[in-house]
Every structure is written in structure tokens, then in C-alpha cells.
Design a protein around this motif. Structure first.
Motif, PDB file in Angstrom:
ATOM      1  N   ILE A   1      41.337  37.848  55.005  1.00  0.00           N
ATOM      2  CA  ILE A   1      41.057  39.114  54.321  1.00  0.00           C
ATOM      3  C   ILE A   1      42.150  39.524  53.334  1.00  0.00           C
ATOM      4  O   ILE A   1      41.954  40.407  52.521  1.00  0.00           O
ATOM      5  N   ALA A   2      43.333  38.905  53.410  1.00  0.00           N
ATOM      6  CA  ALA A   2      44.379  39.176  52.425  1.00  0.00           C
ATOM      7  C   ALA A   2      44.097  38.354  51.170  1.00  0.00           C
ATOM      8  O   ALA A   2      43.010  37.805  51.000  1.00  0.00           O
ATOM      9  N   GLU A   3      45.074  38.250  50.287  1.00  0.00           N
ATOM     10  CA  GLU A   3      44.881  37.479  49.053  1.00  0.00           C
ATOM     11  C   GLU A   3      44.563  36.027  49.383  1.00  0.00           C
ATOM     12  O   GLU A   3      45.330  35.344  50.055  1.00  0.00           O
ATOM     13  N   GLY A   4      43.408  35.562  48.913  1.00  0.00           N
ATOM     14  CA  GLY A   4      42.977  34.201  49.226  1.00  0.00           C
ATOM     15  C   GLY A   4      42.043  33.665  48.168  1.00  0.00           C
ATOM     16  O   GLY A   4      42.160  34.001  46.980  1.00  0.00           O
ATOM     17  N   GLN A   5      41.068  32.869  48.595  1.00  0.00           N
ATOM     18  CA  GLN A   5      40.191  32.180  47.670  1.00  0.00           C
ATOM     19  C   GLN A   5      39.332  33.129  46.844  1.00  0.00           C
ATOM     20  O   GLN A   5      39.066  32.877  45.664  1.00  0.00           O
ATOM     21  N   ARG A   6      38.901  34.242  47.437  1.00  0.00           N
ATOM     22  CA  ARG A   6      38.065  35.194  46.684  1.00  0.00           C
ATOM     23  C   ARG A   6      38.852  35.778  45.515  1.00  0.00           C
ATOM     24  O   ARG A   6      38.294  35.982  44.425  1.00  0.00           O
ATOM     25  N   VAL A   7      40.136  36.052  45.721  1.00  0.00           N
ATOM     26  CA  VAL A   7      40.966  36.570  44.630  1.00  0.00           C
ATOM     27  C   VAL A   7      41.048  35.539  43.508  1.00  0.00           C
ATOM     28  O   VAL A   7      40.889  35.872  42.327  1.00  0.00           O
ATOM     29  N   ALA A   8      41.282  34.285  43.862  1.00  0.00           N
ATOM     30  CA  ALA A   8      41.357  33.219  42.850  1.00  0.00           C
ATOM     31  C   ALA A   8      40.042  33.099  42.081  1.00  0.00           C
ATOM     32  O   ALA A   8      40.033  32.941  40.853  1.00  0.00           O
ATOM     33  N   GLU A   9      38.917  33.199  42.778  1.00  0.00           N
ATOM     34  CA  GLU A   9      37.606  33.126  42.131  1.00  0.00           C
ATOM     35  C   GLU A   9      37.387  34.315  41.199  1.00  0.00           C
ATOM     36  O   GLU A   9      36.841  34.169  40.092  1.00  0.00           O
ATOM     37  N   PHE A  10      37.808  35.474  41.647  1.00  0.00           N
ATOM     38  CA  PHE A  10      37.652  36.677  40.831  1.00  0.00           C
ATOM     39  C   PHE A  10      38.509  36.584  39.569  1.00  0.00           C
ATOM     40  O   PHE A  10      38.053  36.934  38.473  1.00  0.00           O
ATOM     41  N   GLU A  11      39.731  36.108  39.715  1.00  0.00           N
ATOM     42  CA  GLU A  11      40.604  35.947  38.552  1.00  0.00           C
ATOM     43  C   GLU A  11      39.986  34.995  37.535  1.00  0.00           C
ATOM     44  O   GLU A  11      39.970  35.280  36.329  1.00  0.00           O
ATOM     45  N   GLU A  12      39.468  33.895  37.993  1.00  0.00           N
ATOM     46  CA  GLU A  12      38.849  32.914  37.092  1.00  0.00           C
ATOM     47  C   GLU A  12      37.638  33.511  36.387  1.00  0.00           C
ATOM     48  O   GLU A  12      37.450  33.344  35.172  1.00  0.00           O
TER      49      GLU A  12
ATOM     50  N   VAL B   1      45.363  37.909  36.386  1.00  0.00           N
ATOM     51  CA  VAL B   1      46.182  38.081  37.592  1.00  0.00           C
ATOM     52  C   VAL B   1      45.752  39.381  38.268  1.00  0.00           C
ATOM     53  O   VAL B   1      45.977  40.477  37.734  1.00  0.00           O
ATOM     54  N   ALA B   2      45.120  39.264  39.423  1.00  0.00           N
ATOM     55  CA  ALA B   2      44.591  40.437  40.123  1.00  0.00           C
ATOM     56  C   ALA B   2      45.690  41.137  40.910  1.00  0.00           C
ATOM     57  O   ALA B   2      46.525  40.492  41.559  1.00  0.00           O
ATOM     58  N   VAL B   3      45.674  42.462  40.859  1.00  0.00           N
ATOM     59  CA  VAL B   3      46.643  43.294  41.578  1.00  0.00           C
ATOM     60  C   VAL B   3      45.892  44.435  42.260  1.00  0.00           C
ATOM     61  O   VAL B   3      44.666  44.490  42.243  1.00  0.00           O
ATOM     62  N   ASN B   4      46.645  45.366  42.868  1.00  0.00           N
ATOM     63  CA  ASN B   4      46.001  46.361  43.721  1.00  0.00           C
ATOM     64  C   ASN B   4      45.688  47.690  43.045  1.00  0.00           C
ATOM     65  O   ASN B   4      45.203  48.614  43.706  1.00  0.00           O
TER      66      ASN B   4
ATOM     67  N   THR C   1      34.000  48.295  39.966  1.00  0.00           N
ATOM     68  CA  THR C   1      35.026  48.629  40.961  1.00  0.00           C
ATOM     69  C   THR C   1      35.271  47.469  41.918  1.00  0.00           C
ATOM     70  O   THR C   1      34.426  46.585  42.073  1.00  0.00           O
ATOM     71  N   THR C   2      36.446  47.487  42.519  1.00  0.00           N
ATOM     72  CA  THR C   2      36.755  46.618  43.652  1.00  0.00           C
ATOM     73  C   THR C   2      37.130  47.490  44.853  1.00  0.00           C
ATOM     74  O   THR C   2      37.750  47.022  45.790  1.00  0.00           O
ATOM     75  N   SER C   3      36.785  48.747  44.795  1.00  0.00           N
ATOM     76  CA  SER C   3      37.157  49.867  45.675  1.00  0.00           C
ATOM     77  C   SER C   3      38.486  50.450  45.222  1.00  0.00           C
ATOM     78  O   SER C   3      38.633  51.665  45.137  1.00  0.00           O
ATOM     79  N   GLU C   4      39.439  49.652  44.942  1.00  0.00           N
ATOM     80  CA  GLU C   4      40.697  49.985  44.276  1.00  0.00           C
ATOM     81  C   GLU C   4      41.265  48.652  43.828  1.00  0.00           C
ATOM     82  O   GLU C   4      41.107  47.638  44.516  1.00  0.00           O
ATOM     83  N   GLY C   5      41.879  48.617  42.675  1.00  0.00           N
ATOM     84  CA  GLY C   5      42.412  47.352  42.196  1.00  0.00           C
ATOM     85  C   GLY C   5      42.628  47.358  40.702  1.00  0.00           C
ATOM     86  O   GLY C   5      42.307  48.322  40.001  1.00  0.00           O
ATOM     87  N   GLY C   6      43.199  46.264  40.216  1.00  0.00           N
ATOM     88  CA  GLY C   6      43.440  46.112  38.792  1.00  0.00           C
ATOM     89  C   GLY C   6      43.604  44.641  38.467  1.00  0.00           C
ATOM     90  O   GLY C   6      43.646  43.793  39.362  1.00  0.00           O
ATOM     91  N   ILE C   7      43.711  44.327  37.177  1.00  0.00           N
ATOM     92  CA  ILE C   7      43.883  42.929  36.777  1.00  0.00           C
ATOM     93  C   ILE C   7      44.589  42.871  35.428  1.00  0.00           C
ATOM     94  O   ILE C   7      44.414  43.757  34.582  1.00  0.00           O
TER      95      ILE C   7
ATOM     96  N   MET D   1      46.069  41.932  45.487  1.00  0.00           N
ATOM     97  CA  MET D   1      44.698  42.328  45.783  1.00  0.00           C
ATOM     98  C   MET D   1      44.243  41.592  47.035  1.00  0.00           C
ATOM     99  O   MET D   1      44.639  40.446  47.276  1.00  0.00           O
ATOM    100  N   THR D   2      43.399  42.218  47.825  1.00  0.00           N
ATOM    101  CA  THR D   2      42.848  41.567  49.011  1.00  0.00           C
ATOM    102  C   THR D   2      41.570  40.805  48.667  1.00  0.00           C
ATOM    103  O   THR D   2      40.909  41.084  47.658  1.00  0.00           O
ATOM    104  N   ASP D   3      41.200  39.865  49.529  1.00  0.00           N
ATOM    105  CA  ASP D   3      39.931  39.166  49.350  1.00  0.00           C
ATOM    106  C   ASP D   3      38.743  40.116  49.521  1.00  0.00           C
ATOM    107  O   ASP D   3      37.675  39.882  48.952  1.00  0.00           O
ATOM    108  N   ILE D   4      38.937  41.166  50.295  1.00  0.00           N
ATOM    109  CA  ILE D   4      37.869  42.169  50.453  1.00  0.00           C
ATOM    110  C   ILE D   4      37.558  42.803  49.098  1.00  0.00           C
ATOM    111  O   ILE D   4      36.400  42.889  48.669  1.00  0.00           O
ATOM    112  N   SER D   5      38.616  43.244  48.407  1.00  0.00           N
ATOM    113  CA  SER D   5      38.426  43.854  47.091  1.00  0.00           C
ATOM    114  C   SER D   5      37.864  42.848  46.096  1.00  0.00           C
ATOM    115  O   SER D   5      36.972  43.164  45.301  1.00  0.00           O
ATOM    116  N   ALA D   6      38.392  41.628  46.124  1.00  0.00           N
ATOM    117  CA  ALA D   6      37.926  40.612  45.177  1.00  0.00           C
ATOM    118  C   ALA D   6      36.458  40.272  45.391  1.00  0.00           C
ATOM    119  O   ALA D   6      35.725  40.014  44.431  1.00  0.00           O
TER     120      ALA D   6
END
Length: 361
Positions: free
Chosen positions: A26-37, A49-52, A182-188, A223-228
């Protein structure tokens, strides 16, 4: 009530979050990488680069470009305070320039007079979703060797001469719940600079590229994988969301453009407006806002106090004379334009404003 903003969430986002929770990662993982791409592809940039938060995106983007103590960054006072605060976070100084009356963005004709030997960057704000005048800003930046950091926190999907905002320099977007997606909260952060992207990734992770090896001062901005997961689902819907906002804005323009005392938003040639906000101007702003509330219609004032007039900034000695900015802060009123607003809602909003105008006559 017709709200001024409403996140558009359905079973798709719920399923995406459920899948992440069930995965146990649930922390920064594969979903974050996919979202960034996916977001880099959407904006036409090489890296994301995804951030919170959007504020974190602005802050990290500045740091990744080496902005720091005693530097100056030219920007707008007519924005959410995070724009200027992100500059202060680095130890640099925001230098405010007045805005254009038509788009509420930096007046490109006033930027050069604010440049000093300490100036390192220009931070245009694509306010409400309308792009700033990027050709002129790019020319100024190139002539003076300055960095461009785009505050695109309200401008997902907006384009200037066919090119997405966030791709002219280094971009920063917000995914707060009221934004266009939205990602609930987040930025990029978006960029075509590999070194900036690499440094931003270190900044968001305590200054490390490798676990427990810290090469620079960094922060916990991940960013968390939940948000991503939410972001990946929302990004697929963003083109439709943008079309919905533009449709609603077009209807409002058609219905309100002939009302005396109301100035509707314009869209400059070669620009597409993503209408994070549909913002009119009226001398009787507060009276109209109160009247709409009695009719069950939400509205918003973005922003009633410019940053240079905020108590904290006044204490720091800011006393700029920004006449267009200050006039706008007394007149702007944003009306509901989000994708949840129906054609019937648009009729209700427009008819209420027409009735209000009749009461004033």
C-alpha cells in the motif's frame, strides 16, 4: 444544493483501492510507477515524479532545480498561497508580478522589469485552467537564462498551441479532491530533464536512491499505491471530465454573456481552457454570492486576499502595488462547472443570476 466542487468517484475507484489493499503493498510501489508513466505520457513529457500533494510538487521541483537561499523566483500573487510558500520553503524569495485582466495569469509584459541578478526562475500559474502566455515567458526565460517552473495545479489537460501545460518547463500538478482529477490527495512533477527527475525522486524519499543510503537532504513526500490506484482510474476519465467542464462553461457563457454587470471568462487564441473554475467578474460579487446561496447554488471566491496582502507576507515586508491583482480579488466569483453539473443545473444557475440582475434594476 449545487456545489461549487464535487469529486467524481464511482465503483472504478473503489475497486482500484480494494485491489491495492488486498495486495498488501500500500506504500509507494508498482501502482505509483504505473501512474507516473501514464501521466508523463498524458502530458507529453519524458518523466513524471509522483508526490503527496501539489505543494510538495512545487517545492520538490524548485529544489530539484537548485533553487535556494538568496535566489528570487518571479510569480503571481493571485493564486493559492502554496505557490509562493513553496518558494519560501527553499529559502528563496517570491517576487510578485501583476496579472492580465483577461486570463488572471502573469502579465508577460511586466516580467522583465522584475528580473534582477538574483532571479533564477519564473513560476507562471495556469490559473483556473487557462494557460499562461508561454511563448513570451519562454522567450524571456531563454534570454535571461532562467528556469521555468509551471504551477499547473489547476490546469490538468489545458493546452497552449496544442501542447499540454506542464511540458514547457518543469510542471507541478495537484490531485486535491476538488481538482479536475484526484488521487484523494497528491501531486506530480513533470519534466523532460532526466537529472531533475532523478533529483526529485531523491528529494521525495529522504534524499536517497538506495535504501538507507542518503546522499542529500530530502523529505518524505511519497505518494502511496492507494492514491496512485485512484489516480490511474481518474486519469482515464480526465478527457471526459475536461469535455464536461468545457461544455458547462460554454453553456454558461451563452446564457450570461449579455447580462449587464457580469464579465464572463474568455479563452485566448491557441489555448484550451480546462475550466478548473468558471470565474466571472462583477462589482457586486459578495451580494451575488449571498443571493445564489439562498437559491441553493454554491460559489467560491478564488482568491479574496492576494498573497502579498496576507498577514504573514506583510510582516515580511511585502507591500507591492499590484492594481490588477487587487481589483480582481474584489470582483471574481466562481460558479459550479464540474462534470457533476447537469444542463438543468446550468439553467438554474443562469436563471438565478438573471433574476438577481433584474432585482438590481
Amino acid at each position: 444544493m449545487i456545489p461549487i466542487a464535487k469529486p467524481q468517484l464511482d465503483d472504478g475507484e473503489i475497486q482500484a483501492v480494494t485491489d491495492v489493499l488486498r495486495s498488501g503493498i500500500i506504500a509507494e510501489g508498482q501502482r505509483v510507477a504505473e501512474f507516473e508513466e501514464a501521466f508523463a505520457e498524458y502530458t507529453g513529457t519524458q518523466y513524471a515524479v509522483a508526490v503527496n500533494s501539489g505543494t510538495a510538487a512545487l517545492h520538490a521541483a524548485l529544489l530539484a532545480h537548485g533553487i535556494g537561499k538568496d535566489d528570487e523566483v518571479i510569480t503571481s500573487s493571485f493564486s493559492f498561497i502554496a505557490t509562493a510558500n513553496s518558494i519560501l520553503f527553499t529559502g528563496a524569495k517570491p517576487v510578485f508580478t501583476d496579472i492580465r485582466a483577461d486570463t488572471f495569469n502573469l502579465d508577460e509584459n511586466l516580467i522583465e522589469e522584475k528580473i534582477t541578478p538574483a532571479t533564477k526562475a519564473i513560476m507562471p500559474v495556469h490559473l483556473y485552467g487557462h494557460p499562461a502566455e508561454m511563448d513570451a515567458i519562454k522567450d524571456i526565460a531563454e534570454d535571461h537564462g532562467l528556469i521555468i517552473i509551471e504551477d499547473a495545479c489547476q490546469a490538468h489537460g489545458a493546452t497552449y498551441r496544442g501542447k499540454k501545460v506542464g511540458s514547457f518547463g518543469t510542471g507541478a500538478f495537484s490531485f486535491y479532491p476538488t481538482k479536475n482529477m484526484t488521487t484523494s490527495e497528491g501531486g506530480i512533477i513533470t519534466t523532460n530533464n532526466e537529472e531533475v527527475a532523478a533529483k526529485a525522486r531523491m528529494i521525495r524519499a529522504h534524499g536517497s536512491k538506495q535504501r538507507y543510503l542518503h546522499e542529500m537532504l530530502g523529505y518524505n513526500l511519497r505518494m502511496t499505491d492507494i492514491s496512485a490506484a485512484i489516480g490511474l482510474t481518474q486519469l482515464k476519465k480526465l478527457p471526459d471530465y475536461t469535455s464536461g467542464r468545457q461544455h458547462n462553461a460554454k453553456l454558461l457563457n451563452e446564457k450570461l454573456s449579455d447580462i449587464e454587470g457580469i464579465l464572463c471568462p474568455t479563452v485566448k487564441e491557441n489555448c484550451t481552457h480546462s475550466f478548473h473554475q468558471y470565474t466571472i467578474r462583477t462589482h457586486d460579487r459578495d451580494e451575488l454570492s449571498d443571493y445564489l446561496r439562498t437559491k441553493g447554488i454554491g460559489s467560491g471566491i478564488y482568491y479574496p486576499i492576494p498573497t502579498h496582502r496576507q498577514p504573514f507576507y506583510k510582516e515580511m515586508g511585502y507591500n507591492d502595488s499590484l492594481l490588477v491583482t487587487e481589483k480582481a480579488s474584489r470582483e471574481v466569483l466562481s460558479l459550479p462547472v464540474h462534470p457533476g453539473v447537469t444542463d438543468e443545473d446550468i439553467d438554474t444557475i443562469a436563471n438565478s443570476i438573471i433574476d438577481w440582475g433584474g432585482l438590481k434594476c
